[in-house]
Design an enzyme around this catalytic site. Sequence first.
Site, PDB file in Angstrom:
ATOM      1  N   SER A 277       0.157  48.522 -26.036  1.00 50.89           N
ATOM      2  CA  SER A 277       0.840  48.112 -24.801  1.00 50.89           C
ATOM      3  C   SER A 277       2.337  48.417 -24.889  1.00 50.89           C
ATOM      4  O   SER A 277       2.968  48.767 -23.893  1.00 50.89           O
ATOM      5  CB  SER A 277       0.664  46.609 -24.566  1.00 50.89           C
ATOM      6  OG  SER A 277      -0.704  46.278 -24.503  1.00 50.89           O
TER       7      SER A 277
ATOM      8  N   ILE B  19      -7.793  57.929 -29.201  1.00 47.72           N
ATOM      9  CA  ILE B  19      -7.525  59.113 -28.394  1.00 47.72           C
ATOM     10  C   ILE B  19      -8.825  59.695 -27.836  1.00 47.72           C
ATOM     11  O   ILE B  19      -9.618  60.308 -28.570  1.00 47.72           O
ATOM     12  CB  ILE B  19      -6.741  60.175 -29.215  1.00 47.72           C
ATOM     13  CG1 ILE B  19      -5.463  59.549 -29.787  1.00 47.72           C
ATOM     14  CG2 ILE B  19      -6.420  61.395 -28.351  1.00 47.72           C
ATOM     15  CD1 ILE B  19      -4.548  58.870 -28.769  1.00 47.72           C
TER      16      ILE B  19
ATOM     17  N   GLU C 266      -5.466  52.346 -20.060  1.00 43.89           N
ATOM     18  CA  GLU C 266      -4.439  52.638 -19.049  1.00 43.89           C
ATOM     19  C   GLU C 266      -3.650  51.381 -18.660  1.00 43.89           C
ATOM     20  O   GLU C 266      -3.190  51.244 -17.523  1.00 43.89           O
ATOM     21  CB  GLU C 266      -5.109  53.256 -17.816  1.00 43.89           C
ATOM     22  CG  GLU C 266      -4.521  54.562 -17.366  1.00 43.89           C
ATOM     23  CD  GLU C 266      -4.832  55.719 -18.316  1.00 43.89           C
ATOM     24  OE1 GLU C 266      -5.632  55.553 -19.261  1.00 43.89           O
ATOM     25  OE2 GLU C 266      -4.245  56.794 -18.124  1.00 43.89           O
TER      26      GLU C 266
HETATM   27  C1  LIG Z   1     -12.257  53.386 -24.559  1.00 44.95           C
HETATM   28  C2  LIG Z   1     -10.772  53.509 -24.746  1.00 44.95           C
HETATM   29  C3  LIG Z   1     -10.173  54.734 -24.508  1.00 44.95           C
HETATM   30  C4  LIG Z   1      -8.799  54.894 -24.743  1.00 44.95           C
HETATM   31  N1  LIG Z   1      -8.249  56.141 -24.582  1.00 44.95           N
HETATM   32  C5  LIG Z   1      -6.940  56.324 -24.920  1.00 44.95           C
HETATM   33  C6  LIG Z   1      -6.355  57.627 -24.868  1.00 44.95           C
HETATM   34  O1  LIG Z   1      -7.015  58.609 -24.502  1.00 44.95           O
HETATM   35  N2  LIG Z   1      -5.073  57.782 -25.264  1.00 44.95           N
HETATM   36  C7  LIG Z   1      -4.313  56.730 -25.684  1.00 44.95           C
HETATM   37  O2  LIG Z   1      -3.160  56.932 -26.018  1.00 44.95           O
HETATM   38  N3  LIG Z   1      -4.839  55.465 -25.738  1.00 44.95           N
HETATM   39  C8  LIG Z   1      -6.131  55.239 -25.364  1.00 44.95           C
HETATM   40  N4  LIG Z   1      -6.680  53.985 -25.440  1.00 44.95           N
HETATM   41  C9  LIG Z   1      -5.877  52.887 -25.950  1.00 44.95           C
HETATM   42  C10 LIG Z   1      -5.455  51.890 -24.883  1.00 44.95           C
HETATM   43  O3  LIG Z   1      -4.530  52.490 -24.012  1.00 44.95           O
HETATM   44  C11 LIG Z   1      -4.898  50.670 -25.601  1.00 44.95           C
HETATM   45  O4  LIG Z   1      -5.975  50.056 -26.284  1.00 44.95           O
HETATM   46  C12 LIG Z   1      -4.248  49.691 -24.662  1.00 44.95           C
HETATM   47  O5  LIG Z   1      -3.064  50.224 -24.125  1.00 44.95           O
HETATM   48  C13 LIG Z   1      -3.914  48.370 -25.353  1.00 44.95           C
HETATM   49  O6  LIG Z   1      -3.219  48.596 -26.529  1.00 44.95           O
HETATM   50  P1  LIG Z   1      -3.699  47.878 -27.898  1.00 44.95           P
HETATM   51  O7  LIG Z   1      -5.142  48.169 -28.070  1.00 44.95           O
HETATM   52  O8  LIG Z   1      -2.768  48.283 -28.968  1.00 44.95           O
HETATM   53  O9  LIG Z   1      -3.563  46.344 -27.604  1.00 44.95           O
HETATM   54  P2  LIG Z   1      -2.256  45.456 -27.797  1.00 44.95           P
HETATM   55  O10 LIG Z   1      -1.103  46.065 -27.105  1.00 44.95           O
HETATM   56  O11 LIG Z   1      -2.116  45.115 -29.229  1.00 44.95           O
HETATM   57  O12 LIG Z   1      -2.695  44.139 -27.010  1.00 44.95           O
HETATM   58  C14 LIG Z   1      -3.549  43.139 -27.584  1.00 44.95           C
HETATM   59  C15 LIG Z   1      -3.603  41.987 -26.603  1.00 44.95           C
HETATM   60  O13 LIG Z   1      -2.280  41.459 -26.411  1.00 44.95           O
HETATM   61  C16 LIG Z   1      -1.940  41.505 -25.040  1.00 44.95           C
HETATM   62  N5  LIG Z   1      -0.516  41.812 -24.871  1.00 44.95           N
HETATM   63  C17 LIG Z   1       0.195  42.810 -25.464  1.00 44.95           C
HETATM   64  N6  LIG Z   1       1.464  42.789 -25.037  1.00 44.95           N
HETATM   65  C18 LIG Z   1       1.546  41.775 -24.135  1.00 44.95           C
HETATM   66  C19 LIG Z   1       2.587  41.266 -23.315  1.00 44.95           C
HETATM   67  N7  LIG Z   1       3.820  41.789 -23.311  1.00 44.95           N
HETATM   68  N8  LIG Z   1       2.306  40.225 -22.488  1.00 44.95           N
HETATM   69  C20 LIG Z   1       1.071  39.670 -22.462  1.00 44.95           C
HETATM   70  N9  LIG Z   1       0.046  40.123 -23.208  1.00 44.95           N
HETATM   71  C21 LIG Z   1       0.283  41.157 -24.025  1.00 44.95           C
HETATM   72  C22 LIG Z   1      -2.819  42.597 -24.425  1.00 44.95           C
HETATM   73  O14 LIG Z   1      -2.995  42.396 -23.041  1.00 44.95           O
HETATM   74  C23 LIG Z   1      -4.102  42.421 -25.219  1.00 44.95           C
HETATM   75  O15 LIG Z   1      -4.850  41.378 -24.646  1.00 44.95           O
HETATM   76  C24 LIG Z   1      -8.030  53.791 -25.163  1.00 44.95           C
HETATM   77  C25 LIG Z   1      -8.633  52.535 -25.346  1.00 44.95           C
HETATM   78  C26 LIG Z   1      -9.994  52.393 -25.145  1.00 44.95           C
HETATM   79  C27 LIG Z   1     -10.609  51.040 -25.378  1.00 44.95           C
END
Ligand SMILES: Cc1cc2nc3c(=O)[nH]c(=O)nc-3n(C[C@H](O)[C@H](O)[C@H](O)COP(=O)(O)OP(=O)(O)OC[C@H]3O[C@@H](n4cnc5c(N)ncnc54)[C@H](O)[C@@H]3O)c2cc1C
Length: 393
Positions: free
Chosen positions: A128, A153, A358
């Site tokens: 995020s 990815i 996203e």
């Molecule tokens: C099937 C799939 C396909 C994907 N494809 C791609 C891709 O092609 N390219 C790519 O780059 N990424 C991709 N992703 C990654 C995806 O974009 C990330 O998983 C997503 O952005 C969340 O990041 P994270 O998993 O690190 O969660 P984190 O950011 O660690 O979040 C964990 C939890 O904390 C919460 N949180 C974090 N920050 C805050 C805040 N400021 N306020 C409140 N709550 C918060 C989140 O909402 C979540 O509930 C994919 C993910 C999946 C599951």
Amino acid sequence: MNFALTEEIKGILDTAHRFVEREVVPRLKEENFKRDMVSKMGELGFFGCAFPPRYGGSDSGFLAHSVVCEEISRGDSGLRSLFNLQAMTVPYTMMEWGTEAVRDKYVKDLVLGAKLGCTCFSEPNAGSDLAAIETQIADKGDHFEINGSKTWISNGTVADYAVVYGTTDRNLKRRGLCAVVVETKQTGWIARETPKLGDKSSPIAEITLENVTAPKENLLGKMGDGFTVAMTALDRGRISVSSGAVGLAQACLEASVTYANQRIAFGKLIREFQQVKAVIAEMAAQIEAARLLVRKAAWLNDQGLPFTREIAIAKYFSGEVVVRAAGLAMEVHGGMGYSLEMPVEKYYRDSKLYQVGEGTVNIMRLLIGDDALGIKNANRPRFHTPSEFRGQE
Ligand SMILES: Cc1cc2nc3c(=O)[nH]c(=O)nc-3n(C[C@H](O)[C@H](O)[C@H](O)COP(=O)(O)OP(=O)(O)OC[C@H]3O[C@@H](n4cnc5c(N)ncnc54)[C@H](O)[C@@H]3O)c2cc1C
């Protein structure tokens, strides 16, 4: 206000519908990456709705893109994920921010499905919070050298071209981010597929980048523009994702209607029970609301108007709707919901992605809440080149 789809969009929808019924539905249970499907969708023009003809598109716009994504997702949500990579976060970002050389070299092949794309934001310590990206982009005079790790990815194991986000200086946080187009068929691009719950038509990879290189002309925008490039790419990608959520929710509704019209309990069809009918009504109402939100955001984009707030609302709402619809579909199916024979168990697994990819539910709520409270205007100007290429031959 005119809610009617144009004849052109209706024609595209009809083609997509026939494709789904003929090619996608019969292969629903083959949960793997299907290269031939990407080629077919490219050849049918599904990825090219928002691109001018010169780049393999039809210039029919984002609303058309949304309608196609919804229909494909109704057939297989995992196939819809490819639309982010073959249409939005990779080639559209190249169109919007790339040099003429980048546009000419990469965009058309992606839009036609001849080459595969991936987009690399996420890292083990940056999801995020993209300003926390650690991948290093070093200026080596006549080229860039890139080192780091990416995670989650989509298409990472199969892509030919990648948009990689990295930093030139981590102390600069978001102002240090850059976006560079990388050709993946080089030593140093190391991709390992990672297993996951659903969305299996779209393979996911962990990527290690070891001294990967890219020519200077592959920079998107200027040095330090990477965060803004990412935000615009995500706005576009959210149109695909939200449309996909609506399509999958529609599939849940259709499966539930079919089952409710066949299954007999207590001597009558289960559709006769008020509580089953209420579930169907809830699904239908929520899907219709989500669809209108997504189409409004896509329409705003077509008008060249800001839509960050509207697509965040659509993404948040449609993500909640699809997860609810998938759960309700399981409920309508009783024990058969749990069976691998029925499609709803797949829908259930696929649905959860829509609350994560996203931008998570929380991040969408943050954006919407900050805007509503007057803390940060979501629709502040940030587009570098607002679709200046639209209408080109
Ligand atoms: C099937 C799939 C396909 C994907 N494809 C791609 C891709 O092609 N390219 C790519 O780059 N990424 C991709 N992703 C990654 C995806 O974009 C990330 O998983 C997503 O952005 C969340 O990041 P994270 O998993 O690190 O969660 P984190 O950011 O660690 O979040 C964990 C939890 O904390 C919460 N949180 C974090 N920050 C805050 C805040 N400021 N306020 C409140 N709550 C918060 C989140 O909402 C979540 O509930 C994919 C993910 C999946 C599951």
